[in-house]
Motif scaffolding. Structure first.
Motif, PDB file in Angstrom:
ATOM      1  N   ARG A 193      23.447   9.751  54.080  1.00 50.33           N
ATOM      2  CA  ARG A 193      21.579  10.747  52.769  1.00 50.33           C
ATOM      3  C   ARG A 193      23.066  10.393  51.815  1.00 50.33           C
ATOM      4  NH1 ARG A 193      21.924  16.116  53.422  1.00 50.33           N
ATOM      5  NH2 ARG A 193      20.031  15.745  54.532  1.00 50.33           N
ATOM      6  N   SER A 194      21.493   9.455  50.483  1.00 48.28           N
ATOM      7  CA  SER A 194      21.811   9.035  49.970  1.00 48.28           C
ATOM      8  C   SER A 194      21.597   9.749  49.051  1.00 48.28           C
ATOM      9  CB  SER A 194      20.442   7.855  49.608  1.00 48.28           C
ATOM     10  OG  SER A 194      20.533   7.739  47.393  1.00 48.28           O
ATOM     11  N   ARG A 195      22.759  10.163  47.791  1.00 46.31           N
ATOM     12  CA  ARG A 195      23.140  11.301  46.824  1.00 46.31           C
ATOM     13  C   ARG A 195      21.667  11.058  45.487  1.00 46.31           C
ATOM     14  NH1 ARG A 195      28.924  11.638  45.807  1.00 46.31           N
ATOM     15  NH2 ARG A 195      29.267  12.702  48.403  1.00 46.31           N
ATOM     16  N   SER A 196      20.805   9.613  45.685  1.00 46.18           N
ATOM     17  CA  SER A 196      20.724   9.703  44.650  1.00 46.18           C
ATOM     18  C   SER A 196      19.591   9.463  44.597  1.00 46.18           C
ATOM     19  CB  SER A 196      21.239   8.005  43.662  1.00 46.18           C
ATOM     20  OG  SER A 196      21.223   7.332  44.621  1.00 46.18           O
ATOM     21  N   LYS A 230      36.370   6.530  56.854  1.00 46.19           N
ATOM     22  CA  LYS A 230      36.591   6.416  56.117  1.00 46.19           C
ATOM     23  C   LYS A 230      36.420   5.210  54.896  1.00 46.19           C
ATOM     24  CE  LYS A 230      40.514   8.619  52.799  1.00 46.19           C
ATOM     25  NZ  LYS A 230      41.583   9.409  52.902  1.00 46.19           N
ATOM     26  N   GLU A 231      37.140   4.137  55.563  1.00 49.54           N
ATOM     27  CA  GLU A 231      37.284   3.184  54.674  1.00 49.54           C
ATOM     28  C   GLU A 231      35.296   2.328  55.103  1.00 49.54           C
ATOM     29  OE1 GLU A 231      38.153  -1.081  57.241  1.00 49.54           O
ATOM     30  OE2 GLU A 231      39.834   0.194  56.552  1.00 49.54           O
ATOM     31  N   ARG A 232      34.977   2.556  55.572  1.00 45.17           N
ATOM     32  CA  ARG A 232      33.326   2.558  55.786  1.00 45.17           C
ATOM     33  C   ARG A 232      32.148   3.174  54.425  1.00 45.17           C
ATOM     34  NH1 ARG A 232      30.084  -1.617  55.703  1.00 45.17           N
ATOM     35  NH2 ARG A 232      28.575  -1.456  57.076  1.00 45.17           N
ATOM     36  N   LEU A 233      32.709   4.595  55.005  1.00 45.76           N
ATOM     37  CA  LEU A 233      32.052   4.855  53.611  1.00 45.76           C
ATOM     38  C   LEU A 233      32.360   4.207  52.301  1.00 45.76           C
ATOM     39  CD1 LEU A 233      30.279   7.420  52.877  1.00 45.76           C
ATOM     40  CD2 LEU A 233      31.976   8.709  53.332  1.00 45.76           C
ATOM     41  N   ALA A 234      33.575   4.695  52.239  1.00 45.24           N
ATOM     42  CA  ALA A 234      34.052   4.254  50.400  1.00 45.24           C
ATOM     43  C   ALA A 234      33.043   2.105  50.557  1.00 45.24           C
ATOM     44  CB  ALA A 234      35.792   3.346  50.719  1.00 45.24           C
ATOM     45  N   ALA A 235      33.214   1.699  51.796  1.00 45.83           N
ATOM     46  CA  ALA A 235      32.489   0.370  51.142  1.00 45.83           C
ATOM     47  C   ALA A 235      31.078   0.302  50.757  1.00 45.83           C
ATOM     48  CB  ALA A 235      32.972  -0.440  52.444  1.00 45.83           C
ATOM     49  N   HIS A 236      30.361   1.239  52.027  1.00 42.83           N
ATOM     50  CA  HIS A 236      28.927   1.926  51.344  1.00 42.83           C
ATOM     51  C   HIS A 236      28.935   2.113  50.183  1.00 42.83           C
ATOM     52  CE1 HIS A 236      26.490   1.507  55.151  1.00 42.83           C
ATOM     53  NE2 HIS A 236      27.956   1.546  55.785  1.00 42.83           N
ATOM     54  N   THR A 241      22.409  -0.633  51.846  1.00 43.57           N
ATOM     55  CA  THR A 241      22.570   0.721  51.911  1.00 43.57           C
ATOM     56  C   THR A 241      22.738   0.348  50.229  1.00 43.57           C
ATOM     57  OG1 THR A 241      25.438   0.299  52.198  1.00 43.57           O
ATOM     58  CG2 THR A 241      23.883   1.467  53.554  1.00 43.57           C
ATOM     59  N   ARG A 242      23.475  -1.439  49.275  1.00 40.55           N
ATOM     60  CA  ARG A 242      23.920  -0.870  47.842  1.00 40.55           C
ATOM     61  C   ARG A 242      22.931  -0.323  47.101  1.00 40.55           C
ATOM     62  NH1 ARG A 242      23.835  -6.779  47.977  1.00 40.55           N
ATOM     63  NH2 ARG A 242      25.940  -6.318  49.011  1.00 40.55           N
ATOM     64  N   LYS A 243      21.957  -0.271  47.116  1.00 38.74           N
ATOM     65  CA  LYS A 243      20.993  -0.016  46.082  1.00 38.74           C
ATOM     66  C   LYS A 243      20.915   1.479  45.608  1.00 38.74           C
ATOM     67  CE  LYS A 243      16.328  -1.396  48.444  1.00 38.74           C
ATOM     68  NZ  LYS A 243      15.450  -2.148  48.306  1.00 38.74           N
ATOM     69  N   TYR A 244      20.755   1.684  47.150  1.00 36.60           N
ATOM     70  CA  TYR A 244      21.393   4.024  46.925  1.00 36.60           C
ATOM     71  C   TYR A 244      21.851   4.458  46.866  1.00 36.60           C
ATOM     72  CZ  TYR A 244      15.975   2.499  48.598  1.00 36.60           C
ATOM     73  OH  TYR A 244      14.921   1.915  49.456  1.00 36.60           O
ATOM     74  N   ALA A 245      23.386   3.863  46.699  1.00 34.70           N
ATOM     75  CA  ALA A 245      24.580   4.030  46.188  1.00 34.70           C
ATOM     76  C   ALA A 245      24.404   5.622  45.587  1.00 34.70           C
ATOM     77  CB  ALA A 245      25.377   3.182  46.636  1.00 34.70           C
ATOM     78  N   PRO A 246      25.488   6.175  44.842  1.00 35.28           N
ATOM     79  CA  PRO A 246      26.349   6.664  45.851  1.00 35.28           C
ATOM     80  C   PRO A 246      25.855   7.214  47.625  1.00 35.28           C
ATOM     81  CG  PRO A 246      26.319   7.847  44.087  1.00 35.28           C
ATOM     82  CD  PRO A 246      25.422   7.304  44.418  1.00 35.28           C
ATOM     83  N   TRP A 247      26.588   7.806  48.230  1.00 38.29           N
ATOM     84  CA  TRP A 247      25.784   8.181  49.775  1.00 38.29           C
ATOM     85  C   TRP A 247      26.950   8.919  49.975  1.00 38.29           C
ATOM     86  CZ3 TRP A 247      21.908   6.144  52.847  1.00 38.29           C
ATOM     87  CH2 TRP A 247      21.368   5.732  52.308  1.00 38.29           C
TER      88      TRP A 247
END
Length: 92
Positions: free
Chosen positions: A20-23, A37-43, A51-57
């Motif tokens: 879920r996007s925090r923003s 862990k690596e995949r969440l960090a990449a998002h 998913t870039r424009k809705y980070a952080p996740w």
């Protein structure tokens, strides 16, 4: 026949994960990975165009599968109609 590496790859554990996007809390994402862990960090680093424009996740749920094929089936299910309803009821 299949190479030993392919057989090992299919037996690698996989996670189906929901973010879920925090923003933008209405934005959600369902994915599949062997390294959560690596995949969440990449998002969160903006490395995924989806998913870039809705980070952080934030991670909402991750389901572990020992079988890659079953993980792929569950990911597809969650991305379809009845799977959306299931996720809405149980995860979001």
């Amino acid at each position: 026949g299949r190479s030993r590496q392919n057989v090992q790859s299919e037996r690698m554990p996989r996670y189906v994960y929901l973010l879920r996007s925090r923003s933008h809390p209405n934005q959600r994402y369902v994915g599949l990975t062997a390294n959560l862990k690596e995949r969440l960090a990449a998002h969160n680093a903006g490395k995924s165009p989806h998913t870039r424009k809705y980070a952080p996740w934030e991670l909402v749920v991750a389901v572990y599968f020992a079988d890659k094929h079953k993980a792929e089936q569950f990911e597809l299910y969650l991305k379809q109609g009845s799977g959306h309803a299931f996720a809405n009821r149980h995860f979001w």
